[in-house]
Scaffold this active site. Structure first.
Site, mmCIF file in Angstrom:
data_model
loop_
_atom_site.group_PDB
_atom_site.id
_atom_site.type_symbol
_atom_site.label_atom_id
_atom_site.label_comp_id
_atom_site.label_asym_id
_atom_site.label_seq_id
_atom_site.Cartn_x
_atom_site.Cartn_y
_atom_site.Cartn_z
ATOM 1 N N HIS A 161 -3.113 7.363 2.902
ATOM 2 C CA HIS A 161 -3.568 6.064 2.398
ATOM 3 C C HIS A 161 -4.920 5.760 3.035
ATOM 4 C CE1 HIS A 161 -3.831 1.949 1.320
ATOM 5 N NE2 HIS A 161 -3.507 1.470 2.514
ATOM 6 N N ASN A 204 -10.056 0.083 0.558
ATOM 7 C CA ASN A 204 -8.598 0.156 0.458
ATOM 8 C C ASN A 204 -8.157 -0.422 -0.891
ATOM 9 O OD1 ASN A 204 -5.841 -0.179 0.639
ATOM 10 N ND2 ASN A 204 -5.851 -1.114 2.669
ATOM 11 N N CYS A 251 0.815 -1.227 0.000
ATOM 12 C CA CYS A 251 0.000 0.000 0.000
ATOM 13 C C CYS A 251 0.845 1.274 0.000
ATOM 14 C CB CYS A 251 -0.949 0.005 1.192
ATOM 15 S SG CYS A 251 -2.057 -1.407 1.208
HETATM 16 C C1 COA Z 1 -9.682 -5.148 10.567
HETATM 17 C C2 COA Z 1 -10.275 -4.096 11.480
HETATM 18 C C3 COA Z 1 -11.306 -3.283 10.701
HETATM 19 C C4 COA Z 1 -10.995 -4.816 12.615
HETATM 20 O O1 COA Z 1 -11.545 -3.830 13.481
HETATM 21 P P1 COA Z 1 -11.438 -4.000 15.059
HETATM 22 O O2 COA Z 1 -12.160 -2.881 15.652
HETATM 23 O O3 COA Z 1 -9.967 -4.166 15.369
HETATM 24 O O4 COA Z 1 -12.236 -5.308 15.293
HETATM 25 P P2 COA Z 1 -11.746 -6.653 16.019
HETATM 26 O O5 COA Z 1 -10.757 -7.360 15.159
HETATM 27 O O6 COA Z 1 -11.375 -6.312 17.430
HETATM 28 O O7 COA Z 1 -13.086 -7.473 16.043
HETATM 29 C C5 COA Z 1 -14.186 -7.060 16.846
HETATM 30 C C6 COA Z 1 -15.288 -8.066 16.663
HETATM 31 O O8 COA Z 1 -15.840 -7.918 15.344
HETATM 32 C C7 COA Z 1 -15.811 -9.165 14.675
HETATM 33 N N1 COA Z 1 -15.574 -8.903 13.266
HETATM 34 C C8 COA Z 1 -14.394 -8.843 12.607
HETATM 35 N N2 COA Z 1 -14.616 -8.552 11.315
HETATM 36 C C9 COA Z 1 -15.948 -8.430 11.161
HETATM 37 C C10 COA Z 1 -16.781 -8.135 10.062
HETATM 38 N N3 COA Z 1 -16.294 -7.921 8.833
HETATM 39 N N4 COA Z 1 -18.102 -8.056 10.260
HETATM 40 C C11 COA Z 1 -18.639 -8.277 11.470
HETATM 41 N N5 COA Z 1 -17.895 -8.571 12.554
HETATM 42 C C12 COA Z 1 -16.575 -8.638 12.402
HETATM 43 C C13 COA Z 1 -14.678 -9.934 15.329
HETATM 44 O O9 COA Z 1 -14.853 -11.323 15.150
HETATM 45 C C14 COA Z 1 -14.830 -9.519 16.756
HETATM 46 O O10 COA Z 1 -15.889 -10.252 17.335
HETATM 47 P P3 COA Z 1 -15.834 -10.704 18.880
HETATM 48 O O11 COA Z 1 -15.782 -9.413 19.660
HETATM 49 O O12 COA Z 1 -17.087 -11.477 19.050
HETATM 50 O O13 COA Z 1 -14.583 -11.519 19.012
HETATM 51 C C15 COA Z 1 -9.187 -3.151 12.056
HETATM 52 O O14 COA Z 1 -8.398 -3.844 12.981
HETATM 53 C C16 COA Z 1 -8.300 -2.587 10.982
HETATM 54 O O15 COA Z 1 -8.740 -1.799 10.162
HETATM 55 N N6 COA Z 1 -7.012 -2.951 11.004
HETATM 56 C C17 COA Z 1 -6.081 -2.456 9.992
HETATM 57 C C18 COA Z 1 -6.282 -3.218 8.726
HETATM 58 C C19 COA Z 1 -5.628 -2.553 7.563
HETATM 59 O O16 COA Z 1 -5.620 -1.363 7.447
HETATM 60 N N7 COA Z 1 -5.087 -3.363 6.653
HETATM 61 C C20 COA Z 1 -4.508 -2.861 5.437
HETATM 62 C C21 COA Z 1 -3.169 -2.294 5.681
HETATM 63 S S1 COA Z 1 -2.610 -1.451 4.242
#
Ligand code: COA
Length: 391
Positions: free
Chosen positions: A282, A312, A111
């Protein structure tokens, strides 16, 4: 020493829209969860390959610069989802647009790739090796996703953006109002006669890339990866490769990397936060963007965000956002722009760029993708079947 200026810009996003509601039909997610946790409402799914998206974005950028494909010396194609490994997507774009005088190559910094490409092009031009460089950021990440996996499938999308960088001599261009535009039809802004450049003294108004920082931490590579896609892959393996990610760890590192590298390049350019007109980050998660802006103490009005429409698109987010910011009048003559990115690798990059005086394209290309009526879910049918779920 010539300066490198962005003289053309363009984007190409495929027509098929995959909404959060569409995703609800293929994986256990909800529009509410995706919207509140990421800021994404929809993304695009491509019916063509990365080189096709790139060729249209490139033609649009060339038209905006008033140039022909044969004017280009070098194509830097930032992507981690090329059509093939050999030939490179860059050379495929070269052939598609007829840039017969250009060298072409791919650059994979995930990215952060577009900013790695922008810095490389800038240095090529400053040393006099190249005069006109096309930098493309383009992805078809839908290929590398398992759309039954809600942890990753909701985040990414397909698209392409491109810029043309041109060598501008110190005495080319004239201050607005002088009645003598430079060869490129763009004056160099109100401070065009001042000395400066990379590391220019505070107050210098010279346009171009004022400072940049590129960084990598290969020890964190497994936080965001697509195993089995190179020579380590087993041809007898039946599991289709797809993006694996430690979301929370990536989130934390992204905020630190984008915020701190932005602060460092602003200082390196001899500027302060008050000098920044627009942050174009980004687009990975609106919460990452908000946290980065808070870390920099920037007002939300100083931050460009279009993640709701595209998700993204990896290396393509910044050139697409730059193009839309120009189209929406968010960039003024002489605007000071900070770009910041992070991505798999782990990689990060930040740059300070001062815009010239022209914010409108010199020309408009009629390049278009081949038409398609396929819906996003229809395009994803092979992916869903591969990952054990038909629609
Ligand atoms: C991936 C991301 C959106 C997850 O958000 P988060 O707030 O960290 O969420 P968590 O991983 O803590 O998950 C919270 C809950 O939502 C659930 N969950 C995860 N993805 C889900 C989805 N798409 N839909 C519904 N629920 C979801 C999880 O299972 C978890 O459930 P639980 O509480 O019962 O265990 C976030 O961590 C993120 O954006 N990370 C960076 C990713 C990124 O930018 N990648 C590209 C880099 S260039």
């Amino acid at each position: 020493m010539p300066n490198a200026m962005i003289t053309g810009w363009g984007k190409c996003v495929p027509p098929a829209v995959l909404t959060n509601s569409d995703l609800e039909t293929v994986t256990d997610t909800s529009d509410d969860w995706i919207t509140t946790r990421t800021g994404i409402k929809e993304r695009r799914i491509s019916h063509v390959e990365v080189s096709d998206l790139s060729a249209v974005a490139a033609r649009r950028a060339l038209a905006a610069a008033g140039l022909e494909p044969t004017d280009i010396d070098l194509i830097i194609m930032a992507t981690c989802s090329p059509d093939r490994l050999i030939p490179s997507a860059g050379t495929m774009v070269q052939a598609k647009i007829g840039a017969t005088n250009a060298a072409a190559m791919d650059l994979n910094a995930a990215c952060s790739g577009f900013l790695f490409g922008l810095a490389t092009a800038d240095q090529m031009i400053r040393t006099g090796s190249m005069r006109r460089v096309l930098v493309i950021g383009a992805e078809k990440l839908s290929y590398w996703l398992d759309f039954t996996n809600r942890a990753t499938s909701v985040l990414f999308g397909d698209g392409a953006g491109a810029v043309v960088l041109e060598a501008v001599e110190e005495d080319v261009g004239a201050p607005p109002g002088s009645g003598e535009p430079g060869r490129l039809g763009m004056g160099l802004g109100p401070h065009a006669r001042e000395e400066g450049g990379v590391g220019a003294p505070p107050g210098s108004g010279k346009p171009g890339l004022l400072a940049f920082e590129l960084g990598s931490d290969g020890t964190a590579g497994n936080l965001l990866c697509v195993p089995g896609t190179g020579t380590e892959g087993n041809p007898l393996e039946t599991v289709a490769p797809s993006i694996l990610m430690e979301g929370q760890d990536v989130f934390r590192r992204a905020v630190v990397a984008m915020g701190d590298s932005s602060a460092r390049v602003i200082e390196k350019a001899g500027l302060t936060l008050e000098d920044v007109d627009l942050l174009i980050p980004h687009q990975a998660n609106v919460r990452i963007i908000d946290a980065t802006a808070r870390r920099l103490a920037l007002d939300p009005a100083q931050v460009y965000v279009n993640i709701a429409s595209y998700g993204n698109t990896s290396a393509a987010t910044i050139p697409i956002a730059l193009t839309e910011a120009l189209e929406e009048g968010r960039i003024q003559p002489g605007s000071t722009i900070v770009f910041a990115a992070f991505g798999g690798g782990f990689t990060w990059a930040a740059a300070v760029y001062r815009w010239g005086s022209r914010t409108t394209p010199l020309g408009v290309s009629d390049a278009e993708l081949p038409p398609s009526d396929a819906t996003a879910l229809e395009l994803l049918r092979p992916n869903l079947e591969l990952h054990g779920r038909g629609v």
